[in-house]
Design a protein around this motif. Structure first.
Motif, short mmCIF file in Angstrom:
data_model
loop_
_atom_site.label_atom_id
_atom_site.label_comp_id
_atom_site.label_asym_id
_atom_site.label_seq_id
_atom_site.Cartn_x
_atom_site.Cartn_y
_atom_site.Cartn_z
N ARG A 10 0.84 -1.22 0.00
CA ARG A 10 0.00 0.00 0.00
C ARG A 10 0.86 1.26 0.00
N ASN A 11 2.12 1.09 -0.36
CA ASN A 11 3.02 2.24 -0.45
C ASN A 11 2.76 2.89 -1.83
N THR A 12 2.23 4.10 -1.81
CA THR A 12 1.82 4.71 -3.09
C THR A 12 2.95 5.48 -3.78
N PHE A 64 -0.25 -14.37 -0.14
CA PHE A 64 0.10 -12.95 0.02
C PHE A 64 1.33 -12.65 -0.82
N SER A 65 1.28 -11.58 -1.60
CA SER A 65 2.46 -11.09 -2.30
C SER A 65 2.96 -9.87 -1.53
N ILE A 66 4.17 -9.96 -0.97
CA ILE A 66 4.69 -8.91 -0.08
C ILE A 66 5.95 -8.31 -0.72
N ASN A 68 7.78 -4.96 -0.11
CA ASN A 68 8.83 -4.27 0.64
C ASN A 68 8.89 -4.71 2.09
N VAL A 69 10.11 -4.87 2.59
CA VAL A 69 10.29 -5.08 4.03
C VAL A 69 10.01 -3.75 4.72
N ASP A 70 10.51 -2.70 4.10
CA ASP A 70 10.31 -1.33 4.56
C ASP A 70 10.68 -0.43 3.40
N GLY A 125 12.28 -16.72 -3.52
CA GLY A 125 12.75 -16.93 -4.89
C GLY A 125 11.78 -16.35 -5.90
N ASP A 126 12.18 -16.42 -7.17
CA ASP A 126 11.37 -15.82 -8.24
C ASP A 126 10.80 -16.86 -9.19
N ASP A 127 11.13 -18.12 -8.97
CA ASP A 127 10.75 -19.17 -9.93
C ASP A 127 9.31 -19.62 -9.66
N GLY A 167 15.31 -15.58 -12.94
CA GLY A 167 15.01 -14.53 -13.92
C GLY A 167 13.79 -14.88 -14.75
N TYR A 168 13.57 -14.09 -15.82
CA TYR A 168 12.31 -14.21 -16.55
C TYR A 168 12.49 -14.42 -18.05
N ALA A 169 13.60 -15.08 -18.42
CA ALA A 169 13.89 -15.24 -19.85
C ALA A 169 12.71 -15.91 -20.58
N ARG A 210 20.86 -11.34 -4.03
CA ARG A 210 20.02 -12.33 -3.34
C ARG A 210 18.60 -12.38 -3.89
N THR A 211 18.11 -11.20 -4.35
CA THR A 211 16.69 -11.16 -4.74
C THR A 211 16.48 -11.02 -6.25
N PHE A 212 17.50 -10.56 -6.95
CA PHE A 212 17.33 -10.26 -8.38
C PHE A 212 18.34 -11.05 -9.22
C1 B12 Z 1 11.76 -1.99 -10.39
C2 B12 Z 1 11.87 -1.69 -8.92
C3 B12 Z 1 11.31 -0.49 -8.46
C4 B12 Z 1 10.53 0.46 -9.37
C5 B12 Z 1 9.11 -0.07 -9.61
C6 B12 Z 1 8.54 0.41 -10.92
C7 B12 Z 1 7.24 -0.26 -11.29
N1 B12 Z 1 6.27 0.53 -11.67
O1 B12 Z 1 7.12 -1.46 -11.23
C8 B12 Z 1 10.57 1.79 -8.52
C9 B12 Z 1 11.79 2.60 -8.92
C10 B12 Z 1 9.33 2.66 -8.60
C11 B12 Z 1 10.80 1.23 -7.12
C12 B12 Z 1 10.45 1.90 -5.99
C13 B12 Z 1 10.72 1.42 -4.72
N2 B12 Z 1 11.45 0.35 -4.40
CO1 B12 Z 1 12.04 -0.97 -5.67
N3 B12 Z 1 12.67 -2.33 -6.77
C14 B12 Z 1 12.53 -2.58 -8.04
C15 B12 Z 1 13.25 -3.88 -8.42
C16 B12 Z 1 14.53 -3.50 -9.15
C17 B12 Z 1 12.45 -4.87 -9.25
C18 B12 Z 1 11.07 -5.24 -8.68
C19 B12 Z 1 10.32 -6.09 -9.68
O2 B12 Z 1 9.44 -5.62 -10.35
N4 B12 Z 1 10.70 -7.35 -9.82
C20 B12 Z 1 10.12 -8.26 -10.80
C21 B12 Z 1 8.84 -8.94 -10.30
C22 B12 Z 1 8.25 -9.83 -11.37
O3 B12 Z 1 9.23 -9.74 -9.20
P1 B12 Z 1 8.49 -9.76 -7.79
O4 B12 Z 1 7.51 -8.69 -7.67
O5 B12 Z 1 9.54 -9.86 -6.74
O6 B12 Z 1 7.69 -11.15 -7.81
C23 B12 Z 1 8.31 -12.39 -7.94
C24 B12 Z 1 8.69 -13.06 -6.63
O7 B12 Z 1 8.92 -12.14 -5.60
C25 B12 Z 1 7.59 -14.04 -6.36
N5 B12 Z 1 6.36 -13.60 -5.73
C26 B12 Z 1 5.77 -12.40 -5.71
N6 B12 Z 1 4.60 -12.46 -5.05
C27 B12 Z 1 4.43 -13.73 -4.65
C28 B12 Z 1 3.42 -14.33 -3.91
C29 B12 Z 1 3.51 -15.70 -3.62
C30 B12 Z 1 2.44 -16.34 -2.82
C31 B12 Z 1 4.62 -16.45 -4.05
C32 B12 Z 1 4.72 -17.87 -3.71
C33 B12 Z 1 5.64 -15.84 -4.78
C34 B12 Z 1 5.54 -14.48 -5.08
O8 B12 Z 1 7.26 -14.47 -7.63
C35 B12 Z 1 7.27 -13.34 -8.51
C36 B12 Z 1 7.57 -13.82 -9.88
O9 B12 Z 1 8.88 -14.29 -9.96
C37 B12 Z 1 13.53 -4.50 -7.00
C38 B12 Z 1 14.80 -5.31 -6.95
C39 B12 Z 1 14.57 -6.74 -6.57
N7 B12 Z 1 15.52 -7.31 -6.01
O10 B12 Z 1 13.52 -7.30 -6.75
C40 B12 Z 1 13.54 -3.26 -6.09
C41 B12 Z 1 13.09 -3.41 -4.65
C42 B12 Z 1 11.88 -4.32 -4.56
N8 B12 Z 1 12.69 -2.05 -4.27
C43 B12 Z 1 12.96 -1.76 -3.06
C44 B12 Z 1 12.60 -0.54 -2.43
C45 B12 Z 1 13.11 -0.32 -1.02
C46 B12 Z 1 11.81 0.42 -3.08
C47 B12 Z 1 11.28 1.72 -2.46
C48 B12 Z 1 10.70 1.56 -1.07
C49 B12 Z 1 12.39 2.77 -2.52
C50 B12 Z 1 12.04 4.05 -1.81
N9 B12 Z 1 12.94 4.49 -0.98
O11 B12 Z 1 11.01 4.61 -1.96
C51 B12 Z 1 10.21 2.12 -3.50
C52 B12 Z 1 8.84 1.57 -3.09
C53 B12 Z 1 7.84 1.54 -4.18
C54 B12 Z 1 6.49 1.12 -3.62
N10 B12 Z 1 5.54 2.04 -3.66
O12 B12 Z 1 6.33 0.00 -3.18
C55 B12 Z 1 13.73 -2.86 -2.36
C56 B12 Z 1 12.92 -3.57 -1.29
C57 B12 Z 1 13.84 -4.01 -0.16
C58 B12 Z 1 13.24 -3.88 1.17
N11 B12 Z 1 14.04 -3.78 2.18
O13 B12 Z 1 12.07 -3.87 1.33
C59 B12 Z 1 14.20 -3.75 -3.58
C60 B12 Z 1 14.30 -5.23 -3.28
C61 B12 Z 1 15.58 -3.19 -4.03
C62 B12 Z 1 16.68 -3.41 -3.04
N12 B12 Z 1 17.39 -4.50 -3.04
O14 B12 Z 1 16.96 -2.58 -2.25
N13 B12 Z 1 11.33 -0.03 -7.17
#
Ligand code: B12
Length: 453
Positions: A10-12, A64-66, A68-70, A125-127, A167-169, A210-212
């Motif tokens: 819910r972080n806008t 639940f899809s979560i 940010n930790v913070d 994981g992301d798989d 990854g997502y190839a 670790r996450t990407f």
């Molecule tokens: C792109 C990105 C952004 C973009 C987003 C743009 C957009 N419109 O999408 C922008 C620049 C806006 C952004 C902003 C922020 N981001 Co950012 N972002 C990323 C990044 C690089 C990629 C995220 C992504 O889309 N991944 C691809 C998708 C497909 O993967 P996913 O959502 O993780 O889902 C996969 C898995 O997690 C899993 N999964 C997901 N849901 C579920 C549910 C279930 C049940 C299961 C089983 C699996 C599962 O499967 C999915 C498919 O593989 C990550 C880096 C990373 N390591 O992930 C950081 C990351 C997520 N961001 C982070 C942060 C901190 C932020 C901000 C808070 C920064 C700030 N200071 O404001 C903001 C918050 C935005 C918000 N409102 O939430 C941190 C979070 C770390 C933490 N401690 O919480 C990360 C990890 C970067 C880092 N290592 O520091 N971000």
């Protein structure tokens, strides 16, 4: 099986659409499950909305899809997890379904967030293949506890199965009809589109490995463009964020993608991150032709001595060169500066800010204080300097304090810089005005030449 997938974010701030949660939901639906997607982002009363949706769908499993930790922001710290633990309580009080949690936050702290939410299982994981198989095993009444990435508890304790980042190839993102994409536009981007994952740099403060993932895994540029076309034509998207750890890494696949986007003659514009390093005039021109509305040069300090200890893969001169290419190509760019790493000094911060003046970004996004992340050199430094103890798992946020300055001093330097350069903001106002105009009336495509690949 009936499954409710809940996007709990819910972080806008820049409001990221739930691309990962949707990928999971799409996969489970393709497996034959009856999937309902519940998006809490824009709900006025999320707990009530969640309970009502659960009553309607009556799921056998809740996911639940979560994200940010913070928010990792020292000045305005926000931690969504207590609220998410509250949503988990609502699930338990509403339906008799087990809870599976996943998402980036869970990948970082699976056991901790599982304990906090009381979830039955966490997935790191992301798989999505193991997720699909695990959910199938739950449907059959015999959860496969050997699933890679699964975290669960039994009478002998908590178990964390190893995972890898793939990854997502081969992935196809979609499922946008499950959410109201237009509401995300208010956060500037209609949606994010993954173009590449992975980052080998290992910056001192970053846990992307670790996450990407550590290795670059670019997606097929044709698939990415198909997704952009679908987002524009079917969902009216006007602006997207290209997700990667720097569109210029690897440089050639970045160029190929940009050339293809330019050829597709889309009206939508995009923003992206440029990671300091390889980047040339051709790449900048392609950004313009492909309709890049803003590029963000994403760095920490511009002080070479501090860079050497935190981001040794580049120097401040590289940023100046990239800024020059972007200016020459007429691509508006922002400069992300994040101070407070290992070896940062007050003088270095001042020099960084002064040298950024010549680069003329439309906006400087300046932050102070790195959240200490697990498994990073910054964590090792914090332990060695006695800022945290060796057994600290970093789940509770702590921000690194550089030895030769302080985050308070850095903030004061930034405030002083902003006061001394009030006209710097004018460039930003022009950019914002243009963005609002384009948001309201759409963006006319840039005249493009013939870019063949
Ligand atoms: C792109 C990105 C952004 C973009 C987003 C743009 C957009 N419109 O999408 C922008 C620049 C806006 C952004 C902003 C922020 N981001 Co950012 N972002 C990323 C990044 C690089 C990629 C995220 C992504 O889309 N991944 C691809 C998708 C497909 O993967 P996913 O959502 O993780 O889902 C996969 C898995 O997690 C899993 N999964 C997901 N849901 C579920 C549910 C279930 C049940 C299961 C089983 C699996 C599962 O499967 C999915 C498919 O593989 C990550 C880096 C990373 N390591 O992930 C950081 C990351 C997520 N961001 C982070 C942060 C901190 C932020 C901000 C808070 C920064 C700030 N200071 O404001 C903001 C918050 C935005 C918000 N409102 O939430 C941190 C979070 C770390 C933490 N401690 O919480 C990360 C990890 C970067 C880092 N290592 O520091 N971000």
């Amino acid at each position: 099986m009936r499954i409710s997938v809940v996007y709990t974010n819910r972080n806008t701030y820049l409001c990221p659409a739930p691309v990962g949660g949707l990928l999971v939901a799409q996969r489970l639906a393709a497996d034959g499950h009856d999937v309902d997607f519940i998006d809490l982002m824009h709900m006025k009363k999320p707990a009530d909305g969640l309970v009502a949706a659960l009553h309607r769908h009556n799921p056998d499993l809740v996911c639940f899809s979560i994200r940010n930790v913070d928010n990792m922001t020292m000045d305005a710290y926000a931690d969504p997890l207590p609220d998410i633990a509250g949503y988990a309580r609502h699930v338990r009080n509403t339906v008799r379904a087990p809870l599976l949690i996943g998402g980036t936050a869970v990948t970082t702290f699976p056991a901790q967030i599982r304990a906090m939410t009381g979830a039955d299982w966490a997935y790191a994981g992301d798989d999505v293949d193991p997720v699909s198989r695990f959910v199938a095993s739950v449907a059959q009444g015999a959860p496969d506890l050997a699933t890679p990435g699964l975290v669960y508890a039994d009478e002998t304790g908590v178990h964390e199965n190893p995972f890898s980042i793939c990854g997502y190839a081969d992935a196809h993102f979609g499922g946008w009809e499950r959410i109201d994409l237009k509401k995300y536009r208010k956060g500037y981007f209609d949606c994010g589109v993954v173009t590449c994952t992975g980052c080998p740099h290992g910056c001192s403060f970053c846990d992307a490995h670790r996450t990407f993932g550590r290795d670059y895994r670019p997606r097929d540029s044709r698939t990415v463009v198909e997704e952009l076309i679908e987002l524009e034509r079917r969902f009216g998207a006007r602006s997207v964020f290209l997700i990667n750890n720097g569109l210029n890494y690897p440089l050639e696949s970045g160029k190929e993608l940009l050339a293809r986007i330019a050829q597709a003659k889309l009206k939508l514009s995009f923003s992206c991150i440029i990671e300091p390093g390889p980047m040339d005039a051709e790449f900048a021109r392609l950004l313009f032709r492909a309709n890049c509305s803003s590029a963000m040069i994403f760095g920490s300090t511009l002080d070479d001595a501090a860079l050497e200890r935190n981001q040794p893969h580049y120097r401040s001169a590289d940023i100046a060169q990239i800024a020059g290419h972007l200016s020459d190509a007429n691509v508006p760019f922002m400069l992300g500066l994040m101070f407070g790493g290992i070896g940062e000094t007050g003088e270095g911060v001042k020099r960084s800010l002064d040298s950024s003046l010549a680069m003329k970004p439309v906006m400087r996004i300046m932050g102070t204080g790195f959240r200490i992340q697990p498994d990073t050199p910054l964590r090792d430094a914090a332990v060695a300097e006695g800022q945290i103890t060796a057994d600290d798992d970093c789940f509770t946020a702590r921000f690194y304090e550089p030895a030769d300055t302080s985050t308070a001093e850095i903030r004061a330097i930034i405030r002083q810089f902003s006061r001394s350069h009030p006209f710097e903001n004018l460039r930003m106002l022009g950019f914002v005005a243009r963005s609002i105009r384009e948001g309201l009336f759409g963006r006319s495509r840039r005249a493009s030449g013939d870019w063949k690949i």
